[in-house]
Design a protein around this motif. Sequence first.
Motif, PDB file in Angstrom:
ATOM      1  N   ASN A  91       0.899  -0.991   0.179  1.00 54.76           N
ATOM      2  CA  ASN A  91       0.124  -0.208   0.240  1.00 54.76           C
ATOM      3  C   ASN A  91       0.989   1.033   0.360  1.00 54.76           C
ATOM      4  O   ASN A  91       2.050   1.395   0.548  1.00 54.76           O
ATOM      5  CB  ASN A  91      -0.982  -0.224   1.128  1.00 54.76           C
ATOM      6  N   LEU A  92       0.413   2.659  -0.317  1.00 55.50           N
ATOM      7  CA  LEU A  92       1.053   3.843  -0.394  1.00 55.50           C
ATOM      8  C   LEU A  92       1.873   3.885   0.808  1.00 55.50           C
ATOM      9  O   LEU A  92       2.965   4.325   0.444  1.00 55.50           O
ATOM     10  CB  LEU A  92      -0.141   4.855  -1.012  1.00 55.50           C
ATOM     11  N   LYS A  93       0.629   3.783   1.835  1.00 46.37           N
ATOM     12  CA  LYS A  93       1.627   4.557   2.840  1.00 46.37           C
ATOM     13  C   LYS A  93       3.300   3.389   3.426  1.00 46.37           C
ATOM     14  O   LYS A  93       4.340   3.846   3.673  1.00 46.37           O
ATOM     15  CB  LYS A  93       0.826   3.449   4.401  1.00 46.37           C
ATOM     16  N   GLY A  94       3.191   2.304   2.914  1.00 42.01           N
ATOM     17  CA  GLY A  94       4.107   1.232   2.480  1.00 42.01           C
ATOM     18  C   GLY A  94       5.830   2.058   1.862  1.00 42.01           C
ATOM     19  O   GLY A  94       6.368   1.665   2.789  1.00 42.01           O
ATOM     20  N   ILE A  95       5.184   2.717   1.094  1.00 46.08           N
ATOM     21  CA  ILE A  95       6.426   3.141   0.433  1.00 46.08           C
ATOM     22  C   ILE A  95       6.734   4.158   1.406  1.00 46.08           C
ATOM     23  O   ILE A  95       8.337   3.690   1.266  1.00 46.08           O
ATOM     24  CB  ILE A  95       5.980   3.871  -1.200  1.00 46.08           C
ATOM     25  N   GLN A  96       6.286   5.307   1.799  1.00 47.88           N
ATOM     26  CA  GLN A  96       6.254   5.885   2.493  1.00 47.88           C
ATOM     27  C   GLN A  96       7.277   5.238   3.781  1.00 47.88           C
ATOM     28  O   GLN A  96       8.605   5.618   3.868  1.00 47.88           O
ATOM     29  CB  GLN A  96       5.425   6.974   3.550  1.00 47.88           C
ATOM     30  N   ASP A  97       6.905   4.245   4.572  1.00 47.48           N
ATOM     31  CA  ASP A  97       7.790   3.612   5.348  1.00 47.48           C
ATOM     32  C   ASP A  97       8.264   2.974   4.906  1.00 47.48           C
ATOM     33  O   ASP A  97       9.753   2.951   5.661  1.00 47.48           O
ATOM     34  CB  ASP A  97       6.804   2.817   6.117  1.00 47.48           C
ATOM     35  N   LEU A  98       8.653   2.655   3.859  1.00 47.88           N
ATOM     36  CA  LEU A  98      10.074   1.504   3.869  1.00 47.88           C
ATOM     37  C   LEU A  98      11.019   2.494   3.400  1.00 47.88           C
ATOM     38  O   LEU A  98      12.381   2.635   2.859  1.00 47.88           O
ATOM     39  CB  LEU A  98       9.835   0.665   2.295  1.00 47.88           C
ATOM     40  N   VAL A  99      11.063   3.524   2.478  1.00 45.49           N
ATOM     41  CA  VAL A  99      11.817   4.446   1.862  1.00 45.49           C
ATOM     42  C   VAL A  99      12.423   5.310   3.125  1.00 45.49           C
ATOM     43  O   VAL A  99      13.793   5.210   3.433  1.00 45.49           O
ATOM     44  CB  VAL A  99      11.396   6.067   0.582  1.00 45.49           C
ATOM     45  N   ASN A 100      11.399   5.629   4.339  1.00 44.26           N
ATOM     46  CA  ASN A 100      12.268   6.079   5.465  1.00 44.26           C
ATOM     47  C   ASN A 100      13.263   4.684   5.642  1.00 44.26           C
ATOM     48  O   ASN A 100      14.494   5.189   6.950  1.00 44.26           O
ATOM     49  CB  ASN A 100      11.208   6.224   6.796  1.00 44.26           C
ATOM     50  N   ALA A 101      12.962   3.558   6.025  1.00 43.53           N
ATOM     51  CA  ALA A 101      13.861   2.470   6.631  1.00 43.53           C
ATOM     52  C   ALA A 101      15.015   2.324   5.626  1.00 43.53           C
ATOM     53  O   ALA A 101      15.831   2.379   7.000  1.00 43.53           O
ATOM     54  CB  ALA A 101      12.694   1.242   6.561  1.00 43.53           C
TER      55      ALA A 101
ATOM     56  N   LEU B 183      15.257  11.796  -1.376  1.00 49.34           N
ATOM     57  CA  LEU B 183      13.912  11.853  -0.869  1.00 49.34           C
ATOM     58  C   LEU B 183      13.212  11.603   1.048  1.00 49.34           C
ATOM     59  O   LEU B 183      14.226  10.053   0.525  1.00 49.34           O
ATOM     60  CB  LEU B 183      12.782  11.366  -1.540  1.00 49.34           C
ATOM     61  N   ASP B 184      12.915  11.563   1.975  1.00 51.46           N
ATOM     62  CA  ASP B 184      12.537  10.669   2.445  1.00 51.46           C
ATOM     63  C   ASP B 184      11.084  10.244   2.576  1.00 51.46           C
ATOM     64  O   ASP B 184      10.786  10.707   1.257  1.00 51.46           O
ATOM     65  CB  ASP B 184      12.344  11.707   3.670  1.00 51.46           C
ATOM     66  N   GLY B 185      10.420   9.757   3.254  1.00 50.12           N
ATOM     67  CA  GLY B 185       9.744   8.351   2.788  1.00 50.12           C
ATOM     68  C   GLY B 185       8.185   9.653   2.245  1.00 50.12           C
ATOM     69  O   GLY B 185       7.375   8.877   1.606  1.00 50.12           O
ATOM     70  N   GLU B 186       8.144  10.989   3.348  1.00 49.10           N
ATOM     71  CA  GLU B 186       7.306  11.812   2.845  1.00 49.10           C
ATOM     72  C   GLU B 186       7.138  11.964   1.991  1.00 49.10           C
ATOM     73  O   GLU B 186       6.320  12.361   0.329  1.00 49.10           O
ATOM     74  CB  GLU B 186       6.837  12.745   4.334  1.00 49.10           C
ATOM     75  N   GLU B 187       8.386  12.658   0.741  1.00 46.87           N
ATOM     76  CA  GLU B 187       8.534  13.287  -0.214  1.00 46.87           C
ATOM     77  C   GLU B 187       8.092  12.026  -1.677  1.00 46.87           C
ATOM     78  O   GLU B 187       8.227  13.011  -2.255  1.00 46.87           O
ATOM     79  CB  GLU B 187       9.751  13.973  -0.383  1.00 46.87           C
ATOM     80  N   ALA B 188       8.932  11.078  -1.242  1.00 42.94           N
ATOM     81  CA  ALA B 188       8.988   9.942  -1.720  1.00 42.94           C
ATOM     82  C   ALA B 188       7.357   9.588  -2.463  1.00 42.94           C
ATOM     83  O   ALA B 188       6.791   9.589  -3.339  1.00 42.94           O
ATOM     84  CB  ALA B 188       9.020   8.905  -1.576  1.00 42.94           C
ATOM     85  N   LEU B 189       6.475   9.362  -0.801  1.00 39.24           N
ATOM     86  CA  LEU B 189       5.188   9.315  -1.512  1.00 39.24           C
ATOM     87  C   LEU B 189       4.837  10.483  -2.413  1.00 39.24           C
ATOM     88  O   LEU B 189       3.625  10.169  -3.483  1.00 39.24           O
ATOM     89  CB  LEU B 189       4.116   8.973  -0.439  1.00 39.24           C
ATOM     90  N   ALA B 190       4.867  11.746  -2.412  1.00 36.34           N
ATOM     91  CA  ALA B 190       4.269  13.110  -3.050  1.00 36.34           C
ATOM     92  C   ALA B 190       4.866  12.544  -4.495  1.00 36.34           C
ATOM     93  O   ALA B 190       4.655  13.063  -5.594  1.00 36.34           O
ATOM     94  CB  ALA B 190       4.570  14.420  -2.528  1.00 36.34           C
ATOM     95  N   PHE B 191       5.848  12.222  -4.512  1.00 38.15           N
ATOM     96  CA  PHE B 191       7.211  12.051  -5.331  1.00 38.15           C
ATOM     97  C   PHE B 191       6.216  11.297  -6.395  1.00 38.15           C
ATOM     98  O   PHE B 191       6.297  12.078  -7.516  1.00 38.15           O
ATOM     99  CB  PHE B 191       8.523  11.733  -5.180  1.00 38.15           C
TER     100      PHE B 191
END
Length: 292
Positions: free
Chosen positions: A137-147, A173-181
């Motif tokens: 899920n898209l929240k997972g992209i944010q969490d994974l980039v941060n991880a 990009l951090d997680g929030e930025e990657a999700l917006a990107f």
Amino acid sequence: MLVIGVTAFATKIYFDVKGSVDKTYETVERQETGAGRDGKVNLNNKESFSILLMGVDTGDLGRTDTGRSDAIMVATVSPEDNKTQVVSIPRDTYMEIVGYGTFDKVNHAYAFGGPAMSMDSLEKYLDIPIDHYAAINLKGIQDLVNAVGGVTVNNDLAFTIDGIPFDIGQIELDGEEALAFVRMRYDDPRGDYGRQERQRIVIQGIMQKLISINSMTKYQSILDAISDNMKTDMDFATMQTIALDYRDAFSTIQMDQLQGEGFMQEGVSYQRVSDEELARVQAELKDQMNLQ
């Protein structure tokens, strides 16, 4: 003492990984589409295989329903060529939804019948076996980039979304930025094709971080991000085989895009892929999987 300590640490990692992978495992019941090889892939013989990668909109903007697969990629992994080919499929691609008795956008297959219907539909459309799937899920992209500690991407379009500015060139990009990107498309003259390009480069950035030795120091955060947000039909033994025997095949990752043209039908917009373009991508994937 050193040997005991290293063994204990390795054992802990092993069971942590196994526990996280077990949480993501979800089997699928498939239909026979007649595409590709006879029978299932044999990973123990290092045969080429394919995996359907889907980013679903569950977890985006507070959604909690089944969702649709708004990011769709088919990856073929060839240990013989030491190469992985990733092809983006436009979410509005008009095709037969296998098992639902209709033609519709490919991303509706996930809403109608989950991963199995998506796999069956794309298997018939691309005329290759779809061996496995992974949906995040898209929240997972944010969490994974941060991880993984953020990703580095090359951006070819300056834009601002959700109050976050993105400059042209190499950016971190951090997680929030990657999700917006990966979500932006309305300010891109390429529309959804521009968004798919950004999805591919973020996925590539994550994969490069995951195969680096530095990821070992962050393995628990990575496991948490994966186990909380991903579903796949690959069990622990399958992932173990891929990690050990197919690692070199991920050293070269080539990206491609299935191209279509927009059309309207009953007030709904779709993408129609020409016979020539579909044949081009089918041949590319078959060659990668040694099915020619």
